[in-house]
Design a protein around this motif. Sequence first.
Motif, mmCIF file in Angstrom:
data_model
loop_
_atom_site.group_PDB
_atom_site.id
_atom_site.type_symbol
_atom_site.label_atom_id
_atom_site.label_comp_id
_atom_site.label_asym_id
_atom_site.label_seq_id
_atom_site.Cartn_x
_atom_site.Cartn_y
_atom_site.Cartn_z
ATOM 1 N N ILE A 158 -5.445 -1.468 -10.087
ATOM 2 C CA ILE A 158 -4.445 -0.219 -10.830
ATOM 3 C C ILE A 158 -3.236 -0.054 -9.713
ATOM 4 N N ALA A 159 -2.973 -0.078 -9.201
ATOM 5 C CA ALA A 159 -1.587 0.609 -7.797
ATOM 6 C C ALA A 159 -0.537 -0.511 -8.186
ATOM 7 N N GLU A 160 -1.303 -1.808 -8.395
ATOM 8 C CA GLU A 160 -0.179 -3.463 -8.646
ATOM 9 C C GLU A 160 -0.041 -3.139 -9.142
ATOM 10 N N ALA A 161 -0.976 -2.398 -10.849
ATOM 11 C CA ALA A 161 0.194 -2.537 -11.911
ATOM 12 C C ALA A 161 1.233 -1.627 -11.824
ATOM 13 N N LYS A 174 1.751 2.908 -3.190
ATOM 14 C CA LYS A 174 1.020 2.953 -1.772
ATOM 15 C C LYS A 174 0.174 3.601 -1.244
ATOM 16 N N LYS A 175 1.020 4.641 -1.057
ATOM 17 C CA LYS A 175 0.623 5.527 -0.253
ATOM 18 C C LYS A 175 -0.791 6.690 -0.741
ATOM 19 N N ASN A 176 -0.966 6.834 -1.967
ATOM 20 C CA ASN A 176 -1.649 7.595 -2.270
ATOM 21 C C ASN A 176 -2.859 6.489 -2.451
ATOM 22 N N ARG A 177 -2.559 4.956 -3.312
ATOM 23 C CA ARG A 177 -3.420 4.231 -3.244
ATOM 24 C C ARG A 177 -4.798 3.841 -2.281
ATOM 25 N N ASP A 178 -3.472 4.555 -1.172
ATOM 26 C CA ASP A 178 -4.166 3.943 0.547
ATOM 27 C C ASP A 178 -5.112 4.827 1.242
#
Length: 307
Positions: A158-161, A174-178
């Motif tokens: 999802i983050a990649e999209a 990226k910050k939220n994903r991590d």
Amino acid sequence: MNIKAIQLLTLTLLASCSLPLNAAEKKLEIVASFLPIYAHTQTVAGDLAKVSMLLSKDSSPHDYALNPSDIKRLARADLFIINGLGLEEWSNEIVKKAGNKKLVVVDSSKGISLLDSPKVVSLPSAEKIDHTGHDHGEGKNPHIWLDPISAQQQVKNIAEALIKADPKNADGYKKNRDAYLVELKKLHEDFRSKLNQLPIKNLITFHDAFPYLAKRYGMNYIGFIEEFPEKDPKPSELAALVKAIKDNKVKVLFAETGYSPKLLQSIATQTGAAVADIDTLEVGAPTADAYIKLMRKNLASFEKAWK
């Protein structure tokens, strides 16, 4: 500088302050199919994108019906994020009806190791139960989100999209994903450490939703009552399942949030088993913390049932 020049400069400055309203600054519009996909997407997006859930809080992917308002939402969306594996078997139709050529459909199951739907439940002391499995025509069980490790891969997809569709906000995504991945890893560690302490983990559920969770944490997946909601088992299947429950001295059957427990309660009466609740996360109000909160509630339910 004359008055007209000052007025022109003022208007120019005011216009520049309104730039976020321009198309170039418009937030990414994302539609997520149902609760766990919404929770993952909203957490990664934060306030950088506009995220909505396609299904209502009382509707599951199994009983969803197309409606005009949902088609309109997809007609103006940038991304439509789904679980995949045939769970949203209606997704092709709604995307076609939306007629949105810029819409990108994101299948969050990419890169996940898949399991076949259980076709038989077989134990040394139990008869075989002949189920065709809950595969929505894809041949693989779609309930990947109920395994916290698979959920981590879904979040990465999802983050990649989001990053690809909105590169100017890549750092924020990226910050939220991590940060979210840290929470999901902690969830996995808690499932593993707490369930490892329990000597007997016999799992019988309402429908065929938990093979990934069972395999991940060493549960004894004896069976399920229905292949999927509203498809009752055959009498021979039901009799075999009742026998398996008695033979294996199963003490707890798990009903699922959002579905009638009537049949399962009837089996519990026949076998002397108790009924506990777990949640497939297929229905529920859209909140960013829904996945973590409900999965922790499931963990507590397993601990209480198997202690």
